[in-house]
Design a protein around this motif. Structure first.
Motif, PDB file in Angstrom:
ATOM      1  N   PHE A  96       0.813  -1.215   0.000  1.00  0.00           N
ATOM      2  CA  PHE A  96       0.000   0.000   0.000  1.00  0.00           C
ATOM      3  C   PHE A  96       0.854   1.276   0.000  1.00  0.00           C
ATOM      4  O   PHE A  96       0.514   2.246  -0.676  1.00  0.00           O
ATOM      5  CB  PHE A  96      -0.976   0.004   1.184  1.00  0.00           C
ATOM      6  CG  PHE A  96      -2.034   1.059   1.061  1.00  0.00           C
ATOM      7  CD1 PHE A  96      -3.104   0.881   0.195  1.00  0.00           C
ATOM      8  CD2 PHE A  96      -1.960   2.233   1.797  1.00  0.00           C
ATOM      9  CE1 PHE A  96      -4.080   1.863   0.056  1.00  0.00           C
ATOM     10  CE2 PHE A  96      -2.937   3.207   1.672  1.00  0.00           C
ATOM     11  CZ  PHE A  96      -3.997   3.021   0.799  1.00  0.00           C
ATOM     12  N   ASN A  97       1.967   1.273   0.715  1.00  0.00           N
ATOM     13  CA  ASN A  97       2.824   2.463   0.743  1.00  0.00           C
ATOM     14  C   ASN A  97       3.380   2.772  -0.641  1.00  0.00           C
ATOM     15  O   ASN A  97       3.448   3.939  -1.039  1.00  0.00           O
ATOM     16  CB  ASN A  97       3.971   2.292   1.743  1.00  0.00           C
ATOM     17  CG  ASN A  97       3.485   2.329   3.170  1.00  0.00           C
ATOM     18  OD1 ASN A  97       2.466   2.928   3.476  1.00  0.00           O
ATOM     19  ND2 ASN A  97       4.209   1.673   4.063  1.00  0.00           N
ATOM     20  N   THR A  98       3.756   1.737  -1.367  1.00  0.00           N
ATOM     21  CA  THR A  98       4.246   1.940  -2.735  1.00  0.00           C
ATOM     22  C   THR A  98       3.109   2.436  -3.619  1.00  0.00           C
ATOM     23  O   THR A  98       3.305   3.337  -4.440  1.00  0.00           O
ATOM     24  CB  THR A  98       4.854   0.639  -3.295  1.00  0.00           C
ATOM     25  OG1 THR A  98       5.915   0.217  -2.439  1.00  0.00           O
ATOM     26  CG2 THR A  98       5.393   0.838  -4.698  1.00  0.00           C
ATOM     27  N   HIS A 150     -10.321  14.478  -7.292  1.00  0.00           N
ATOM     28  CA  HIS A 150      -8.909  14.754  -7.039  1.00  0.00           C
ATOM     29  C   HIS A 150      -8.446  16.012  -7.781  1.00  0.00           C
ATOM     30  O   HIS A 150      -7.553  16.715  -7.309  1.00  0.00           O
ATOM     31  CB  HIS A 150      -8.065  13.544  -7.458  1.00  0.00           C
ATOM     32  CG  HIS A 150      -6.673  13.576  -6.953  1.00  0.00           C
ATOM     33  ND1 HIS A 150      -6.351  13.324  -5.634  1.00  0.00           N
ATOM     34  CD2 HIS A 150      -5.501  13.826  -7.579  1.00  0.00           C
ATOM     35  CE1 HIS A 150      -5.045  13.424  -5.477  1.00  0.00           C
ATOM     36  NE2 HIS A 150      -4.507  13.721  -6.636  1.00  0.00           N
ATOM     37  N   PRO A 184      -5.863   9.758  -6.776  1.00  0.00           N
ATOM     38  CA  PRO A 184      -6.027   9.255  -5.410  1.00  0.00           C
ATOM     39  C   PRO A 184      -5.719   7.754  -5.377  1.00  0.00           C
ATOM     40  O   PRO A 184      -6.000   7.032  -6.337  1.00  0.00           O
ATOM     41  CB  PRO A 184      -7.488   9.541  -5.093  1.00  0.00           C
ATOM     42  CG  PRO A 184      -8.169   9.660  -6.410  1.00  0.00           C
ATOM     43  CD  PRO A 184      -7.138  10.125  -7.392  1.00  0.00           C
ATOM     44  N   THR A 185      -5.144   7.297  -4.305  1.00  0.00           N
ATOM     45  CA  THR A 185      -4.787   5.883  -4.184  1.00  0.00           C
ATOM     46  C   THR A 185      -6.020   4.992  -4.379  1.00  0.00           C
ATOM     47  O   THR A 185      -5.937   3.926  -4.995  1.00  0.00           O
ATOM     48  CB  THR A 185      -4.143   5.606  -2.812  1.00  0.00           C
ATOM     49  OG1 THR A 185      -3.065   6.523  -2.633  1.00  0.00           O
ATOM     50  CG2 THR A 185      -3.606   4.199  -2.722  1.00  0.00           C
ATOM     51  N   ALA A 228       0.525   6.699  -6.756  1.00  0.00           N
ATOM     52  CA  ALA A 228      -0.628   7.587  -6.912  1.00  0.00           C
ATOM     53  C   ALA A 228      -0.204   9.053  -6.834  1.00  0.00           C
ATOM     54  O   ALA A 228      -0.669   9.881  -7.627  1.00  0.00           O
ATOM     55  CB  ALA A 228      -1.676   7.274  -5.851  1.00  0.00           C
ATOM     56  N   GLN A 229       0.681   9.358  -5.899  1.00  0.00           N
ATOM     57  CA  GLN A 229       1.134  10.740  -5.748  1.00  0.00           C
ATOM     58  C   GLN A 229       1.855  11.207  -7.015  1.00  0.00           C
ATOM     59  O   GLN A 229       1.590  12.293  -7.520  1.00  0.00           O
ATOM     60  CB  GLN A 229       2.044  10.860  -4.537  1.00  0.00           C
ATOM     61  CG  GLN A 229       2.494  12.281  -4.269  1.00  0.00           C
ATOM     62  CD  GLN A 229       3.342  12.394  -3.019  1.00  0.00           C
ATOM     63  OE1 GLN A 229       3.788  11.398  -2.460  1.00  0.00           O
ATOM     64  NE2 GLN A 229       3.570  13.608  -2.581  1.00  0.00           N
ATOM     65  N   GLU A 261       0.641   4.218  -2.718  1.00  0.00           N
ATOM     66  CA  GLU A 261       0.443   5.641  -2.385  1.00  0.00           C
ATOM     67  C   GLU A 261       1.468   6.520  -3.091  1.00  0.00           C
ATOM     68  O   GLU A 261       1.124   7.593  -3.595  1.00  0.00           O
ATOM     69  CB  GLU A 261       0.526   5.858  -0.875  1.00  0.00           C
ATOM     70  CG  GLU A 261      -0.692   5.382  -0.130  1.00  0.00           C
ATOM     71  CD  GLU A 261      -0.621   5.688   1.350  1.00  0.00           C
ATOM     72  OE1 GLU A 261      -1.629   6.184   1.884  1.00  0.00           O
ATOM     73  OE2 GLU A 261       0.435   5.440   1.979  1.00  0.00           O
ATOM     74  N   ARG A 262       2.705   6.084  -3.139  1.00  0.00           N
ATOM     75  CA  ARG A 262       3.743   6.864  -3.836  1.00  0.00           C
ATOM     76  C   ARG A 262       3.471   6.910  -5.340  1.00  0.00           C
ATOM     77  O   ARG A 262       3.632   7.955  -5.974  1.00  0.00           O
ATOM     78  CB  ARG A 262       5.133   6.300  -3.549  1.00  0.00           C
ATOM     79  CG  ARG A 262       5.587   6.523  -2.117  1.00  0.00           C
ATOM     80  CD  ARG A 262       7.073   6.263  -1.914  1.00  0.00           C
ATOM     81  NE  ARG A 262       7.556   5.000  -2.444  1.00  0.00           N
ATOM     82  CZ  ARG A 262       7.572   3.844  -1.772  1.00  0.00           C
ATOM     83  NH1 ARG A 262       7.114   3.792  -0.529  1.00  0.00           N
ATOM     84  NH2 ARG A 262       8.040   2.748  -2.347  1.00  0.00           N
TER      85      ARG A 262
END
Length: 131
Positions: free
Chosen positions: A52-54, A84, A65-66, A59-60, A56-57
């Motif tokens: 999930f952290n990856t 968004h 949005p994730t 998506a950023q 999120e990155r």
């Protein structure tokens, strides 16, 4: 559609929309440059799914949005992209409009539920022998 393929399709679509190569996306998402292209390729093919952290990155970097990667509902996915893209002030305005619509709908629903039931076989007003 399976979750992995859904994520894969949305990731690739967002990357192409942004005009990035797999390598560029990977590096910008803080994936080691020696494996960045291969990892993004595996994500897009559905062979692997990022934590999930990856996600999120990714998506950023892709300005999405994730949640866009994970929703099964196409309408909601499009809405998330639109949401968004809105400014903070516009999001507040949209949220207030939605709340007003929900409140109005709730009041209509309450008014309907306060009306007496029409006579029928389930009420005392039913005529004997008409059930």
């Amino acid at each position: 559609m399976a979750d992995a393929s859904l994520f894969s399709l949305r990731l690739k679509a967002a990357r192409v929309r942004k005009g990035l190569t797999q390598m560029q996306l990977g590096v910008l998402a803080q994936i080691d440059e020696y494996s960045a292209s291969a990892r993004i390729n595996q994500y897009e093919r559905g062979k692997h799914q990022p934590d999930f952290n990856t996600a999120e990155r990714l998506a950023q970097v892709l300005s999405v949005p994730t949640a866009y990667f994970y929703t099964r509902d196409e309408f909601l996915a499009d809405f998330l992209l639109d949401w968004h893209a809105l400014s903070g002030a516009m999001r507040k305005e949209v949220a207030a409009s939605v709340k007003a619509m929900l409140d109005a709908n709730s009041k209509r629903t309450q008014q309907v539920s306060l009306r007496p039931d029409p006579p029928g076989p389930h009420t005392q007003d039913a005529q004997p022998g008409t059930e």
